[in-house]
Structures are given as C-alpha cells and as structure tokens.
Design an enzyme around this catalytic site. Structure first.
Site, PDB file in Angstrom:
ATOM      1  CB  SER A   1      -0.884   0.017   1.245  1.00 37.94           C
ATOM      2  OG  SER A   1      -1.540   1.264   1.419  1.00 37.94           O
TER       3      SER A   1
ATOM      4  CE1 TYR B   1      -4.218  -1.906   4.661  1.00 46.84           C
ATOM      5  CE2 TYR B   1      -3.249   0.269   4.395  1.00 46.84           C
ATOM      6  CZ  TYR B   1      -3.767  -0.878   3.844  1.00 46.84           C
ATOM      7  OH  TYR B   1      -3.826  -1.005   2.470  1.00 46.84           O
TER       8      TYR B   1
END
Length: 264
Positions: free
Chosen positions: A141, A154
């Site tokens: 990401s 995350y």
C-alpha cells in the site's frame, strides 16, 4: 513474464482489486485460482467471468496456516503447475489512533495483512522456483511507505510486506522468479465494508469517489507491471506523487499527510 497461458493464484479474488485481477487475467488467456474467505464473493466473480474450467474457486482464510498449506495441492489438482501468485487480500483497521486501537484489531492487522502474505508465499514459493519462469507479486500500500494517522497498524503490516518483498527480490535475483511489490493509492473498492469497519461518509461522497482510481484500472496497471517485471508497481497518481515526496522530504511529507487527515 507474459501472463497468457499461465496459471496464477489470486487472493482476495471475491471482490475489489482481487476480482478485477481475476477477470483481467482471464481476459489475457491465463488460468486463475481465486482464493477468498467468502464463497458468495467468489461465486459473483465466477458469474462475471464465465470462464469455465479456466477458473477455480478456493475458500481459505489466509491467516490460517494449515488451510493455506493445503492450497498448492488443491490448485495443482485443478490446473497443474502454478506460474504466478498475487497476494492481494487485505483489510484496513478502524480509523482511530494507535492509543485507541485494541489488541484484537492489532492482531488482526498482522495476521491477515502480513502473516497471510507470508503464509501464501511460503506455501507457493517452492512451486514457483520450479517453473521455467514465474512471478510473485505482493500487494502492500502507499500506507506501507507513508504513515497515515488512524491507520498505524495497517501501515506497519503493509510496510512489512513491502520490505519482505524487496528482500525476496534480492534473494531470488539469480532465479527465474520475478518479484513485485504493489503499492496502490486510493482505489474504488468495498474494502471498508469487507474489513468490517463500515463505510465513512467521505468514502461515499461524489467528491471522494472522483479522487479514487477504479478497480479495473488498478488491475490493469498491476498486471502491466508484472509483465514488465517491475519491482515497484505504484498504482494511482496519489501513490506516485507521495512516493516521490517521501523520498525527497520524509518529514515534510509526514506533516503534509497529518494535516490532510486532520481535515477529514
């Protein structure tokens, strides 16, 4: 590695980018083993694909190591040798600061986003190394290189995926296995709902939607990067811009993101 006539495993194949990767791979002439936690999502993907025996569906929780270790044999029984693995499945955390995040959410981030990728990679890497050519792509990401307040764990898990993949790139450099780390920006998917944290109002607004990349376009960029054997596959203008900004001015880029997030 050209993807036509190859067999590729895709995790998270029941929705979002994973579904679009499955559909795009099939359109290129590949055979696909779609892995997901939810049968309903896999069935929807299969209905859209209409690919017959070129697509197989496999229910598995990637954080369950025993379930993952059973996948290579099950997929080989359907398609023969596996040429590619795209570790796409992942979830995001509730939008709260680390001090407010409970241990259950922390453990879930690590179990699915990091350990899930590790489990799948360990399970399939021997098969990939045995092929004349193969490819491993792990989806991290832009949150894996740029910290976002409210997504600390995350980001930590995805940063682990990024560095793991870069290490694998080095370790496999003298083999026939290509390695890519995919770093998407904001993509138009149902990841919030699929992560069990609901939808934020901003995610549903037309203005927010206009700033996100459609999932089919994200899949196209990812597959093009795999076929070009790129180490870093940046998906979206935001990911590309922030990657450059982070490398040039890390502290200023963190403050920039902090201010942007504080306005939401």
């Amino acid at each position: 590695m050209k993807l036509d006539e190859k067999t590729v495993v895709v995790t998270g194949g029941g929705s979002g980018i994973g579904r679009e990767l499955v559909l795009a791979l099939l359109a290129k002439g590949a055979r696909v083993a779609a892995v997901d936690l939810r049968q309903e999502g896999l069935n929807e993907t299969a209905a859209l694909a209409r690919a017959g025996d070129r697509l197989s569906l496999h229910i598995a929780d990637i954080s369950d190591r025993d379930a993952v270790l059973a996948l290579p044999a099950a997929i080989a029984a359907r398609h023969g040798a596996v040429d590619g693995l795209i570790n796409n499945a992942g979830i995001i955390q509730p939008f709260v600061h680390f001090s407010e995040l409970d241990f259950a959410a922390i453990d879930r981030m690590v179990a699915i986003n990091l350990m899930g990728t590790i489990n799948m990679t360990k399970a399939f890497l021997p098969a990939l190394k045995a092929r004349p050519e193969a490819h491993l792509a792990n989806v991290a990401s832009m949150g894996g290189f740029m910290p976002f307040p409210g997504q600390s764990m995350y980001g930590a898990a995805k940063a682990g995926v990024k560095l793991l993949t870069e290490a694998l790139y080095a370790e496999l450099a003298e083999t026939k296995v290509g390695v890519s780390v995919v770093m998407p920006g904001a993509i138009r998917t149902q990841i919030m709902a699929n992560s069990g944290i609901g939808d934020r109002a901003m995610a549903e607004s037309p203005e927010a939607a206009s700033r996100t990349l459609p999932a089919p376009e994200a899949a196209r960029i990812i597959l093009a990067g795999i076929e070009a054997n790129r180490l870093h596959i940046l998906v979206g203008k935001d990911a590309n811009m922030l990657f450059k900004l982070w490398r040039l001015m890390p502290e200023k880029s963190i403050r920039f993101i902090q201010k942007q997030m504080a306005r939401r």
